[in-house]
Design a protein around this motif. Structure first.
Motif, mmCIF file in Angstrom:
data_model
loop_
_atom_site.group_PDB
_atom_site.id
_atom_site.type_symbol
_atom_site.label_atom_id
_atom_site.label_comp_id
_atom_site.label_asym_id
_atom_site.label_seq_id
_atom_site.Cartn_x
_atom_site.Cartn_y
_atom_site.Cartn_z
ATOM 1 N N LEU A 209 0.773 -0.963 0.204
ATOM 2 C CA LEU A 209 -0.065 0.079 0.813
ATOM 3 C C LEU A 209 0.558 0.895 -0.237
ATOM 4 O O LEU A 209 1.420 2.230 -1.264
ATOM 5 N N ASN A 210 2.070 0.803 0.478
ATOM 6 C CA ASN A 210 2.912 2.348 1.043
ATOM 7 C C ASN A 210 3.146 2.867 -0.568
ATOM 8 O O ASN A 210 3.611 4.016 -1.368
ATOM 9 N N ARG A 213 1.217 4.480 -2.703
ATOM 10 C CA ARG A 213 0.662 6.407 -1.675
ATOM 11 C C ARG A 213 1.713 7.145 -3.230
ATOM 12 O O ARG A 213 1.939 8.680 -3.005
ATOM 13 N N PHE A 235 -5.167 3.006 -2.260
ATOM 14 C CA PHE A 235 -4.403 2.937 -0.681
ATOM 15 C C PHE A 235 -5.806 3.121 0.156
ATOM 16 O O PHE A 235 -5.825 2.359 1.700
#
Length: 263
Positions: A209-210, A213, A235
């Motif tokens: 997920l990061n 982002r 995200f």
């Protein structure tokens, strides 16, 4: 930028690292290989019968004779490029550790990389015991020193987890290199190369997920609003309880307004 991908089964060091950087447009595989061939041949003269003496000879060769050290521009693209590390004898903890590990193999010394939060160190098996080495200086480290490095990155309350002592495989080492190259590219405003690093990492770990982002931020710098919007939405959809989700929602609204203004 042409399509590029790694086959997990064919990952090798140093070649895969050289190919990555050439793909990003920062160095030549041939130049990097020649620097590696010269060093890997020269180190063989330090092959001593005694293993402990062989290790000391390697460290002298690397840090004193050849002058490897931390790059003054520690967070630069050059410092994160393994080929440039071989050519200029400068690097960050990951490139220096990788270079030393590869030269150790030439001398039948067993070294592996520990990918600690924020830094990379070397674990060397000697006479059945592990010795830890700071790749920036060649200094031996204790377990207490390793924990101090983790605390320096994560805070004084950070525990030392057993997984920190698990050696990194070629794939994880290349992931660390790509992450550091990505960060260096962002600092240098080389956003296209930074975006490609994100794309390659997401090919391996599509649900990270990061990374989505981070790619949203980079895509925004390139004006790729649809890509940035899709990553932020991904995200939010997959991490609804994250403390950062309200900020991400605000970023998504701002992208929507920017897109409307653009059109």
């Amino acid at each position: 930028m042409q399509k590029f991908s790694f086959n997990d089964k064919s990952l090798t060091l140093p070649d895969s690292a050289f190919e990555l950087v050439e793909h990003l447009g920062f160095n030549s595989v041939k130049q990097a290989q020649w620097a590696w061939f010269e060093l890997s041949g020269a180190v063989l003269s330090h092959y001593l019968a005694d293993e402990a003496q062989r290790l000391q000879a390697l460290l002298r060769f690397f840090y004193e004779e050849r002058g490897f050290q931390a790059d003054e521009q520690y967070f630069s693209i050059a410092a994160a490029d393994l080929g440039m590390c071989f050519m200029q004898r400068r690097g960050n903890s990951t490139t220096l550790a990788t270079a030393l590990m590869l030269l150790a193999r030439q001398l039948d010394l067993h070294m592996e990389l520990l990918l600690l939060p924020g830094t990379t160190v070397i674990a060397c098996s000697l006479a059945g015991e592990f010795r830890y080495i700071d790749p920036l200086t060649g200094r031996f480290l204790t377990r207490h020193d390793l924990h101090a490095l983790v605390k320096g990155e994560l805070g004084n309350a950070a525990p030392f987890k057993a997984r920190y002592l698990k050696p990194g495989c070629n794939k994880l080492i290349l992931m660390r290199m790509m992450s550091e190259l990505k960060a260096a590219c962002v600092l240098a405003h080389e956003f296209e190369a930074a975006l490609e690093c994100c794309n390659l990492m997401l090919d391996w770990y599509p649900d990270e997920l990061n990374l989505h982002r981070e790619r949203a931020f980079i895509a925004h710098q390139l004006g790729a609003i649809q890509v940035a919007t899709a990553d932020l939405q991904f995200f939010i959809d997959n991490n609804p309880h994250d403390p950062m989700v309200e900020l991400v929602k605000m970023q998504l609204r701002e992208l929507g307004e920017e897109s409307q203004t653009f059109h």
